[in-house]
Design a protein around this motif. Structure first.
Motif, PDB file in Angstrom:
ATOM      1  N   PRO A   9       0.813  -1.220   0.000  1.00 56.58           N
ATOM      2  CA  PRO A   9       0.000   0.000   0.000  1.00 56.58           C
ATOM      3  C   PRO A   9       0.846   1.269   0.000  1.00 56.58           C
ATOM      4  O   PRO A   9       1.783   1.393   0.779  1.00 56.58           O
ATOM      5  CB  PRO A   9      -0.814  -0.132   1.286  1.00 56.58           C
ATOM      6  N   TYR A  10       0.515   2.175  -0.905  1.00 54.39           N
ATOM      7  CA  TYR A  10       1.158   3.483  -1.054  1.00 54.39           C
ATOM      8  C   TYR A  10       2.606   3.388  -1.531  1.00 54.39           C
ATOM      9  O   TYR A  10       3.337   4.363  -1.448  1.00 54.39           O
ATOM     10  CB  TYR A  10       1.108   4.291   0.255  1.00 54.39           C
TER      11      TYR A  10
ATOM     12  N   LEU B 161      -4.439  12.899   6.788  1.00 53.27           N
ATOM     13  CA  LEU B 161      -3.546  12.884   7.941  1.00 53.27           C
ATOM     14  C   LEU B 161      -3.313  11.452   8.429  1.00 53.27           C
ATOM     15  O   LEU B 161      -2.319  11.161   9.097  1.00 53.27           O
ATOM     16  CB  LEU B 161      -4.135  13.742   9.077  1.00 53.27           C
ATOM     17  N   LEU B 162      -4.265  10.572   8.104  1.00 52.97           N
ATOM     18  CA  LEU B 162      -4.120   9.179   8.541  1.00 52.97           C
ATOM     19  C   LEU B 162      -3.142   8.398   7.659  1.00 52.97           C
ATOM     20  O   LEU B 162      -2.635   7.362   8.072  1.00 52.97           O
ATOM     21  CB  LEU B 162      -5.487   8.479   8.501  1.00 52.97           C
ATOM     22  N   ASP B 163      -2.912   8.886   6.442  1.00 51.80           N
ATOM     23  CA  ASP B 163      -2.076   8.128   5.514  1.00 51.80           C
ATOM     24  C   ASP B 163      -0.658   7.877   6.045  1.00 51.80           C
ATOM     25  O   ASP B 163      -0.178   6.731   5.997  1.00 51.80           O
ATOM     26  CB  ASP B 163      -2.016   8.820   4.141  1.00 51.80           C
ATOM     27  N   PRO B 164       0.030   8.920   6.545  1.00 52.72           N
ATOM     28  CA  PRO B 164       1.379   8.648   7.071  1.00 52.72           C
ATOM     29  C   PRO B 164       1.349   7.621   8.202  1.00 52.72           C
ATOM     30  O   PRO B 164       2.249   6.787   8.333  1.00 52.72           O
ATOM     31  CB  PRO B 164       1.843  10.016   7.593  1.00 52.72           C
ATOM     32  N   LEU B 165       0.268   7.670   8.990  1.00 47.17           N
ATOM     33  CA  LEU B 165       0.137   6.717  10.098  1.00 47.17           C
ATOM     34  C   LEU B 165       0.037   5.288   9.557  1.00 47.17           C
ATOM     35  O   LEU B 165       0.659   4.354  10.077  1.00 47.17           O
ATOM     36  CB  LEU B 165      -1.129   7.080  10.885  1.00 47.17           C
ATOM     37  N   ILE B 166      -0.738   5.141   8.492  1.00 46.21           N
ATOM     38  CA  ILE B 166      -0.932   3.809   7.914  1.00 46.21           C
ATOM     39  C   ILE B 166       0.355   3.297   7.271  1.00 46.21           C
ATOM     40  O   ILE B 166       0.692   2.121   7.360  1.00 46.21           O
ATOM     41  CB  ILE B 166      -2.090   3.862   6.891  1.00 46.21           C
ATOM     42  N   TRP B 171       5.878   0.194  10.393  1.00 50.21           N
ATOM     43  CA  TRP B 171       7.340   0.215  10.456  1.00 50.21           C
ATOM     44  C   TRP B 171       7.789   0.622  11.857  1.00 50.21           C
ATOM     45  O   TRP B 171       8.718   0.025  12.415  1.00 50.21           O
ATOM     46  CB  TRP B 171       7.908   1.207   9.435  1.00 50.21           C
ATOM     47  N   VAL B 172       7.135   1.623  12.419  1.00 52.98           N
ATOM     48  CA  VAL B 172       7.509   2.094  13.757  1.00 52.98           C
ATOM     49  C   VAL B 172       7.268   0.976  14.767  1.00 52.98           C
ATOM     50  O   VAL B 172       8.129   0.682  15.621  1.00 52.98           O
ATOM     51  CB  VAL B 172       6.693   3.360  14.126  1.00 52.98           C
ATOM     52  N   VAL B 173       6.117   0.314  14.652  1.00 53.59           N
ATOM     53  CA  VAL B 173       5.804  -0.785  15.579  1.00 53.59           C
ATOM     54  C   VAL B 173       6.824  -1.904  15.430  1.00 53.59           C
ATOM     55  O   VAL B 173       7.353  -2.433  16.421  1.00 53.59           O
ATOM     56  CB  VAL B 173       4.372  -1.316  15.327  1.00 53.59           C
ATOM     57  N   ALA B 174       7.158  -2.243  14.173  1.00 55.24           N
ATOM     58  CA  ALA B 174       8.113  -3.339  13.937  1.00 55.24           C
ATOM     59  C   ALA B 174       9.479  -2.996  14.508  1.00 55.24           C
ATOM     60  O   ALA B 174      10.135  -3.849  15.131  1.00 55.24           O
ATOM     61  CB  ALA B 174       8.222  -3.611  12.433  1.00 55.24           C
ATOM     62  N   CYS B 175       9.898  -1.733  14.314  1.00 55.81           N
ATOM     63  CA  CYS B 175      11.200  -1.324  14.853  1.00 55.81           C
ATOM     64  C   CYS B 175      11.180  -1.380  16.376  1.00 55.81           C
ATOM     65  O   CYS B 175      12.154  -1.815  17.013  1.00 55.81           O
ATOM     66  CB  CYS B 175      11.555   0.088  14.384  1.00 55.81           C
ATOM     67  N   GLY B 176      10.063  -0.962  16.965  1.00 54.82           N
ATOM     68  CA  GLY B 176       9.921  -1.006  18.418  1.00 54.82           C
ATOM     69  C   GLY B 176      10.002  -2.430  18.934  1.00 54.82           C
ATOM     70  O   GLY B 176      10.706  -2.713  19.918  1.00 54.82           O
ATOM     71  N   VAL B 177       9.310  -3.332  18.263  1.00 58.34           N
ATOM     72  CA  VAL B 177       9.320  -4.742  18.680  1.00 58.34           C
ATOM     73  C   VAL B 177      10.731  -5.310  18.558  1.00 58.34           C
ATOM     74  O   VAL B 177      11.234  -5.994  19.453  1.00 58.34           O
ATOM     75  CB  VAL B 177       8.313  -5.563  17.826  1.00 58.34           C
TER      76      VAL B 177
END
Lengths: 382, 190
Positions: A9-10, B161-166, B171-177
């Motif tokens: 996506p994107y 505004l939600l697009d960057p979040l999606i 990626w942020v969650v994966a890096c955190g994990v």
């Protein structure tokens, strides 16, 4: 060859891929000279269409030159300049025999509910599309047509889907002389639907959108009366007020799965993929049309259910008509209209980009930057 | 007027419309429009010179809807199912008809898994995924990203505004994990 490739996506990029091969005796290989990005490509780009696999090349609007033909091809030769309808169809199944080319039963093993479309996920058959240097064209004797000498490439590429679909949308509205026609969405299909409604004798054509630059195009290109829905508390009430409290005779949904206007609907569909698409435009169409009127749906929706106001449609006695456009059936008439100057498809083109910059083009189109209405992709421009 | 039987008067006459709109009314007759009647093909044929098309060779097993009697004579060959996402896709096609929500939800889930498998695989190549260039986000700076949005009364700006979040969120969650996992392993070794 160089081709646009979906990475999730994107995310897309241009990669080196194998040149497609003849897989069936009636295939042709076409060298693409011009392609377009369609609004419905954005549903793929946003990850809304099930079974869109990483590695797929999008692009169902393209024209080109025949590079190679399979052994059973009779109607095309190497070197022919051809336009290719976005639907892939065999010409001989139960559906094709009745002119329902977009519903062909012989080309899409992945689904019976939808025909096959170039570069439009495995749900639509798993074929690569034309945003690349070469593309495989199945049933070359049935789908493609030689481009008339007098027709510009940019007009021809827009006849492969957008214009034909807009015209078909007006046609499914069963417009009779003097009808009030309202079109939801001023993208390419909405603009062409509005323009086509006049050809069928509409007495008044209204276009609704939220992007001022598209509404401006609706006024100048499609001679339409326009309203920006963000300026009204309730666009449906406004529609009733301006139509003698009857409603329009015909409503055309040319927005489809990613219609804006209702945050909740948009989030549950476009963002969370819990619906087949945001039904905002379709529900506005149902609410804005008069009792006994017709709603024509040209916006693309996914196969999952959407929260459509079916009860209102029932109680109002509406006729709902919809399909993917059987493009090739529209061509002879549309050729005449283009030649006579009633339609000039390329007037809506705003951006022309080389294939190498297609990633930016998708973002510009998706985010509606820079007054973008219709971007074209030139594979050979570097 | 909606509350009486009369049809509202037209705003413009035929002649006014003809003068203003190029081609107004050239397709007035509903019976003379290209796809009418619906269930009729082109009278002079459509180029098909077969009753049933010759069948494309199936070089590798090709998934198909259970609603089809057999593999269609022609099919796409791009992107064969592979990896975990491939198993999910094959299960969706094998077990559920198109009438079942499970079919589509499984395919959508497989798409997300496919994207992640492909991202991971890309890091084993000389051309790993690049979220900056592949999202085309740099065009925000070259194609009036701010001017296209500010003061335009656009309904979609809030949604965008939600697009960057999606895009960036997973990626942020994966890096955190990954960071937590590395810390925990390192902590155990000490």
């Amino acid at each position: 060859m160089r081709a646009m490739v979906y990475r999730g996506p994107y995310k897309i990029r241009v990669e080196e891929k194998d040149v497609p091969r003849i897989e069936h005796p009636n295939d042709a290989i076409v060298r693409v000279t011009l392609a377009a990005i369609c609004g419905s490509d954005l549903h793929l780009y946003h990850g809304m269409m099930p079974d869109t696999r990483v590695g797929t090349t999008f692009g169902h609007e393209f024209i080109g030159v025949v590079e190679e033909v399979g052994p059973s091809v009779r109607n095309l030769e190497r070197g022919d300049r051809v336009m290719v309808p976005f639907n892939i169809f065999c010409g001989s199944c139960w559906f094709c025999a009745r002119g329902l080319y977009s519903n062909c039963h012989n080309v899409n093993p992945n689904a019976t509910a939808v025909g096959a479309i170039y570069g439009y996920s495995h749900t639509c058959g798993g074929y690569d599309g034309g945003q690349s240097e070469f593309v495989r064209v199945p049933f070359a004797d049935v789908g493609p047509s030689r481009i008339p000498d007098w027709m510009d490439d940019e007009d021809a590429v827009l006849l492969t889907d957008a214009l034909a679909t807009g015209y078909f949308g007006a046609q499914l509205g069963d417009i009779v002389e003097g009808d009030v026609v309202v079109v939801f969405g001023a993208g390419p299909v909405g603009l062409y639907a509005a323009k086509s409604a006049w050809l069928m004798g509409a007495g008044r054509v209204i276009v609704i959108d939220h992007l001022e630059y598209r509404l401006e195009k609706a006024r100048t290109f499609a001679h339409a009366e326009t309203y920006n829905f963000t300026e009204y508390d309730d666009i449906v009430v406004h529609m009733k007020r301006i139509t003698d409290h009857l409603g329009a005779d015909v409503a055309i949904d040319a927005a489809g799965a990613e219609a804006d206007g209702n945050f909740l609907q948009h989030v549950t569909s476009a963002k969370l993929k819990l619906q087949g698409g945001s039904p905002v435009a379709l529900n506005w169409a149902i609410d804005s049309v008069r009792k006994g009127g017709t709603v024509s749906v040209m916006g693309a929706y996914g196969p999952m259910f959407s929260a459509v106001k079916f009860g209102d449609a029932l109680n109002k006695g509406l006729t709902l008509r919809m399909n993917q456009c059987p493009v090739k059936r529209q061509w002879p008439r549309l050729f005449e209209h283009v030649r006579n100057g009633y339609l000039k498809p390329s007037d809506i083109v705003t951006h022309r980009v080389p294939l190498e910059h297609i990633g930016e083009a998708y973002h510009i189109f998706s985010a509606k930057l820079d007054g973008c209405i219709k971007p074209l992709v030139v594979p050979s421009a570097g | 007027m909606a509350y009486t039987r009369e049809k509202p008067s037209p705003i413009e006459s035929r002649d006014q419309l003809r003068a203003r709109i190029p081609g107004w009314g050239v397709d007035l007759d509903p019976q003379d429009r290209p796809s009418v009647p619906k269930l009729r093909s082109e009278p002079d044929g459509n180029g098909a010179h077969w009753d049933f098309p010759e069948r494309q060779l199936e070089h590798r097993p090709r998934e198909r809807s259970v609603e089809h009697a057999f593999l269609t004579p022609v099919f796409g060959t791009t992107c064969p199912a592979r990896g975990v996402s491939g198993l999910m896709r094959k299960a969706a096609y094998r077990r559920y008809s198109e009438g079942r929500a499970a079919h589509w939800l499984l395919l959508l889930a497989a798409d997300r898994v496919d994207a992640w498998e492909s991202h991971v695989r890309s890091f084993l190549t000389l051309r790993p995924d690049n979220p900056i260039t592949e999202t085309g986000v740099l065009s925000e700076f070259s194609h009036h990203g701010i001017a296209s949005r500010i003061g335009k009364r656009r309904a979609d700006v809030g949604h965008q505004l939600l697009d960057p979040l999606i895009v960036a969120g997973p990626w942020v969650v994966a890096c955190g994990v990954a960071y937590s996992a590395i810390r925990s392993i390192a902590g155990r070794r000490r």
